[in-house]
Design a protein around this motif. Structure first.
Motif, mmCIF file in Angstrom:
data_model
loop_
_atom_site.group_PDB
_atom_site.id
_atom_site.type_symbol
_atom_site.label_atom_id
_atom_site.label_comp_id
_atom_site.label_asym_id
_atom_site.label_seq_id
_atom_site.Cartn_x
_atom_site.Cartn_y
_atom_site.Cartn_z
ATOM 1 N N HIS A 81 5.477 0.747 3.943
ATOM 2 C CA HIS A 81 5.405 -0.710 3.954
ATOM 3 C C HIS A 81 6.603 -1.312 3.209
ATOM 4 O O HIS A 81 7.185 -2.294 3.660
ATOM 5 C CB HIS A 81 4.104 -1.203 3.320
ATOM 6 C CG HIS A 81 2.897 -0.915 4.138
ATOM 7 N ND1 HIS A 81 2.042 0.124 3.852
ATOM 8 C CD2 HIS A 81 2.396 -1.511 5.243
ATOM 9 C CE1 HIS A 81 1.072 0.137 4.739
ATOM 10 N NE2 HIS A 81 1.266 -0.837 5.597
ATOM 11 N N SER A 86 4.560 -1.066 -6.077
ATOM 12 C CA SER A 86 3.703 -0.206 -5.253
ATOM 13 C C SER A 86 3.737 1.221 -5.790
ATOM 14 O O SER A 86 4.684 1.626 -6.452
ATOM 15 C CB SER A 86 4.214 -0.190 -3.811
ATOM 16 O OG SER A 86 4.462 -1.494 -3.341
ATOM 17 N N THR A 87 2.714 1.981 -5.464
ATOM 18 C CA THR A 87 2.776 3.416 -5.734
ATOM 19 C C THR A 87 3.561 3.999 -4.578
ATOM 20 O O THR A 87 3.055 4.159 -3.477
ATOM 21 C CB THR A 87 1.365 4.023 -5.817
ATOM 22 O OG1 THR A 87 0.654 3.348 -6.862
ATOM 23 C CG2 THR A 87 1.431 5.510 -6.114
ATOM 24 N N SER A 88 4.826 4.255 -4.826
ATOM 25 C CA SER A 88 5.746 4.591 -3.751
ATOM 26 C C SER A 88 6.141 6.059 -3.814
ATOM 27 O O SER A 88 5.439 6.878 -4.404
ATOM 28 C CB SER A 88 6.975 3.676 -3.836
ATOM 29 O OG SER A 88 7.706 3.698 -2.636
ATOM 30 N N GLU A 89 7.266 6.373 -3.225
ATOM 31 C CA GLU A 89 7.799 7.729 -3.207
ATOM 32 C C GLU A 89 9.202 7.687 -3.799
ATOM 33 O O GLU A 89 10.019 6.853 -3.400
ATOM 34 C CB GLU A 89 7.835 8.255 -1.777
ATOM 35 C CG GLU A 89 6.464 8.304 -1.135
ATOM 36 C CD GLU A 89 6.516 8.596 0.357
ATOM 37 O OE1 GLU A 89 7.557 9.080 0.851
ATOM 38 O OE2 GLU A 89 5.505 8.319 1.026
ATOM 39 N N PRO A 114 0.783 -1.242 0.000
ATOM 40 C CA PRO A 114 0.000 0.000 0.000
ATOM 41 C C PRO A 114 0.815 1.293 0.000
ATOM 42 O O PRO A 114 0.401 2.261 -0.630
ATOM 43 C CB PRO A 114 -0.833 -0.092 1.281
ATOM 44 C CG PRO A 114 -0.797 -1.512 1.698
ATOM 45 C CD PRO A 114 0.463 -2.088 1.140
ATOM 46 N N THR A 115 1.947 1.328 0.700
ATOM 47 C CA THR A 115 2.677 2.595 0.843
ATOM 48 C C THR A 115 4.187 2.380 0.820
ATOM 49 O O THR A 115 4.676 1.255 1.012
ATOM 50 C CB THR A 115 2.335 3.293 2.179
ATOM 51 O OG1 THR A 115 2.889 2.509 3.251
ATOM 52 C CG2 THR A 115 0.831 3.461 2.371
#
Length: 145
Positions: free
Chosen positions: A75, A102-105, A71-72
């Motif tokens: 995680h 994941s849709t990360s940063e 999710p993040t």
């Protein structure tokens, strides 16, 4: 029936996207293990030919290529940190490739990539597009960074 590739893949996060990707890997002939905190997701994975494992660290230990569908970014960092703390991603371990879908940063991905590269492992920031249907059909678009 898929031809066995001799490759071991792991998927951490067996929700709609991760399950679809893991199932596609099974059909492509990979030996696939997986983890999800949901018992229902673990049961569904088992029924699809994915070996459910007890922890994310077990998946990292069992596979050469690990796909994260979480999710993040927090995680993702947690999984990598726990695997490193367990001695599974050190400089003296066999090289692994971690693919973060994941849709990360971006900053988190850069930090993880640099740290893992120093220890001989690969990290790919690879968010996907195509939704659960695309994942299940093995037809996702990957934005590789």
């Amino acid at each position: 029936m898929a031809t066995e590739t001799g490759k071991r893949a792991g998927v951490i996060g067996l929700g709609a996207m991760g399950f679809g990707m893991a199932s596609s890997l099974v059909r492509a002939g990979f030996e696939v293990s997986g983890f999800d905190p949901s018992p229902a997701a673990q049961d569904r994975a088992h029924e699809a030919g994915i070996a459910p494992l007890a922890t994310p660290e077990d998946v990292v230990a069992a596979a050469e290529v690990i796909v994260l569908s979480l999710p993040t970014a927090a995680h993702v960092e947690g999984v990598i940190s726990a695997a490193r703390d367990a001695g599974l991603l050190g400089a003296d371990t066999a090289a692994k490739v971690i693919i973060d879908t994941s849709t990360s940063e971006a900053e988190v991905s850069r930090k993880l990539s640099a740290a893992l590269a120093e220890e001989g492992h690969g990290f790919l920031d690879a968010p996907v597009s195509g939704g659960p249907a695309g994942a299940a059909a093995g037809q996702l678009s990957v934005m590789l960074g």
